[in-house]
Design an enzyme around this catalytic site. Structure first.
Site, PDB file in Angstrom:
ATOM      1  N   TYR A 204       0.127  -1.238  15.036  1.00  0.00           N
ATOM      2  CA  TYR A 204      -0.956  -1.270  14.065  1.00  0.00           C
ATOM      3  C   TYR A 204      -0.279  -0.242  12.958  1.00  0.00           C
ATOM      4  CZ  TYR A 204      -4.896  -1.047  11.154  1.00  0.00           C
ATOM      5  OH  TYR A 204      -5.604  -1.038  10.234  1.00  0.00           O
TER       6      TYR A 204
ATOM      7  N   LYS B 173      -3.502  -3.109   7.660  1.00  0.00           N
ATOM      8  CA  LYS B 173      -3.479  -4.629   7.558  1.00  0.00           C
ATOM      9  C   LYS B 173      -2.654  -5.175   6.664  1.00  0.00           C
ATOM     10  CE  LYS B 173      -6.053  -6.412  10.677  1.00  0.00           C
ATOM     11  NZ  LYS B 173      -5.170  -7.367  11.725  1.00  0.00           N
TER      12      LYS B 173
ATOM     13  N   ASP C  12       1.027  -1.117  -0.068  1.00  0.00           N
ATOM     14  CA  ASP C  12      -0.054  -0.132   0.053  1.00  0.00           C
ATOM     15  C   ASP C  12       0.929   1.155   0.157  1.00  0.00           C
ATOM     16  OD1 ASP C  12      -1.552   1.987   0.726  1.00  0.00           O
ATOM     17  OD2 ASP C  12      -2.782   1.114   2.135  1.00  0.00           O
TER      18      ASP C  12
HETATM   19  C1  F6R Z   1      -8.022  -0.969   7.331  1.00  0.00           C
HETATM   20  C2  F6R Z   1      -8.014   0.460   6.875  1.00  0.00           C
HETATM   21  C3  F6R Z   1      -8.853   1.492   7.209  1.00  0.00           C
HETATM   22  C4  F6R Z   1      -8.147   2.220   8.237  1.00  0.00           C
HETATM   23  C5  F6R Z   1      -9.044   3.603   8.907  1.00  0.00           C
HETATM   24  C6  F6R Z   1      -8.492   4.711   9.527  1.00  0.00           C
HETATM   25  O1  F6R Z   1      -7.039  -1.782   7.158  1.00  0.00           O
HETATM   26  O2  F6R Z   1      -6.903   0.625   6.006  1.00  0.00           O
HETATM   27  O3  F6R Z   1     -10.141   0.920   7.812  1.00  0.00           O
HETATM   28  O4  F6R Z   1      -7.481   1.619   9.379  1.00  0.00           O
HETATM   29  O5  F6R Z   1      -9.716   4.143   7.607  1.00  0.00           O
HETATM   30  O6  F6R Z   1      -7.364   4.971   8.851  1.00  0.00           O
HETATM   31  P1  F6R Z   1      -6.283   6.049   9.315  1.00  0.00           P
HETATM   32  O7  F6R Z   1      -5.803   5.728  10.799  1.00  0.00           O
HETATM   33  O8  F6R Z   1      -5.108   6.218   8.451  1.00  0.00           O
HETATM   34  O9  F6R Z   1      -7.121   7.387   9.601  1.00  0.00           O
HETATM   35 MG    MG Z   2      -3.909   2.181   2.896  1.00  0.00          MG
HETATM   36 MG    MG Z   3      -4.748  -2.454   1.896  1.00  0.00          MG
END
Ligand code: F6R
Ligand code: MG
Ligand code: MG
Length: 366
Positions: free
Chosen positions: A228, A231, A12
């Site tokens: 974290y 994923k 990613d």
């Molecule tokens: C799960 C994922 C999303 C983010 C969520 C919060 O793998 O990529 O669900 O965890 O959108 O994202 P942040 O922490 O970047 O604001």
């Molecule tokens: Mg992402």
């Molecule tokens: Mg992804």
């Protein structure tokens, strides 16, 4: 016959919008870089795609698995695409590039890697499965069904080349160990472990005479980063037909949308939805988790295809069921078993919240 290596390396490097998809300029940049690598004979052929916010590099070459040149080049592609993501102010630019500089092997640096080397057959059908919003253990159940479950794979019962069964290589990603199980004789032992998808992962499957049939990425971002950071969004390669499951037998497990961990903030269980590439854009509650499957015939290492295998009305019922299961789980809101159990939440954003409340916990009276 010729020896070929199929490498699928993914990361990613930035999302459009949020974590829901990627941008065409990212794909173009990767294609340009891999085109140059093909001109230099580093790779034989390639195909670039995306699943959600993950950039997927599918490559064939003659350099074997864990090749420094291939890994260095892939890392360079991700770095270049991160620059594109930064220019476009995409979300989470460079998200999975956890190391500052390349040091010999891309494993352990953030990207997911699934590679296999084999003698290309006269006709060599391969399937590349790629998932978003889920973890590396997501392939355990489908790989078990493909290679060990006669209710899924008719060939295990009625096709002589499959009748002897297969050998599963299982990794303990927390204990850093591996073990091999022969199926069908040892399926009960195998299931003891691979049912625990957060720790034990089917890394590869072989015929009983040692030919590789499937390989998956088992990198766990949280274990690499210690916290974290998104994923793992794993990939998996499966060889089909002949002594391996038929294409349809390898696709059949995805008609039962099994529940995987991931989804919103990597902290929820949800059904894995099989979709065509154009629908690999998780949006509802950042999901539900998606899987795409691209099919190729190899021709001296050339990737003939792809065919978008889940672009088939045969999977409509699975998608419909995913919607129903997703609704039901969502109604649980922040309650388990929609939200992951506490020990799994260790690798999400929850521990920070818990830390701030540490002081307010009092001993029970008496
Ligand atoms: C799960 C994922 C999303 C983010 C969520 C919060 O793998 O990529 O669900 O965890 O959108 O994202 P942040 O922490 O970047 O604001
Ligand atoms: Mg992402
Ligand atoms: Mg992804």
């Amino acid at each position: 016959m010729s020896t070929i290596t199929l490498s699928v390396i993914k990361a990613d490097v930035g999302g459009l919008v949020g974590h829901s998809s990627t941008h065409p300029e990212i794909i173009e940049e990767a294609e340009d870089r891999l085109g140059a690598a093909r001109t230099q004979d580093l790779v034989v052929d390639f195909h670039v795609t995306s699943c959600g916010d993950d950039l997927e590099l599918i490559m064939t070459h003659r350099r074997g698995v864990d090749d420094e040149g291939i890994h260095r080049m892939a890392w360079g592609v991700f770095e270049a695409c991160t620059e594109v993501a930064k220019r476009l102010r995409l979300y989470g630019a460079g998200q999975d590039l956890l190391a500052d500089a390349f040091s010999g092997n891309i494993r352990g640096m953030g990207p997911g890697v699934a590679e296999m080397q084999f003698e290309e057959r006269e006709a060599e059908p391969v399937l590349v499965f790629m998932a978003d919003k889920t973890s590396a253990g997501a392939w355990n159940l489908p790989l078990y069904k493909m290679f060990a479950d006669p209710f899924n794979t008719a060939g295990l019962v009625i096709a002589p080349p499959l009748h002897a069964g297969f050998r599963f290589e299982v990794h303990d990603v927390k204990g850093h160990k591996r073990i091999f199980f022969d199926t069908p004789a040892e399926i009960y032992d195998l299931l003891v472990f691979i049912g625990a998808t957060g720790r034990y992962m089917v890394k590869a499957v072989y015929t009983r005479d040692g030919e590789i049939g499937a390989v998956s990425s088992t990198e766990r971002l949280a274990l690499i980063a210690g916290k974290y950071v998104g994923k793992d969004d794993p990939v998996c390669v499966v060889r089909c037909q002949g002594k391996f499951p038929a294409v349809g037998e390898a696709l059949e497990p995805f008609t039962m949308p099994h529940i995987v961990e991931g989804w919103m903030r990597g902290s929820h269980y949800g059904p894995l939805m099989p979709v065509p590439v154009h629908s690999a854009t998780p949006s509802r509650f950042d999901g539900p988790p998606r899987v795409i499957g691209l099919g190729f015939q190899l021709a001296g290492g050339r990737l003939i295809g792809p065919r978008d295998m889940f672009d088939d009305p045969g999977f409509d019922e699975a998608r419909h069921l995913c919607g129903i299961v997703a609704d039901h789980l969502r109604h649980h809101g922040p309650f388990e078993p929609h939200r992951l159990p506490m020990d799994e939440m260790e690798y999400t954003t929850l521990p920070q919240v818990m830390n701030t409340l540490q002081e307010r916990w009092e001993d029970l009276p008496g």
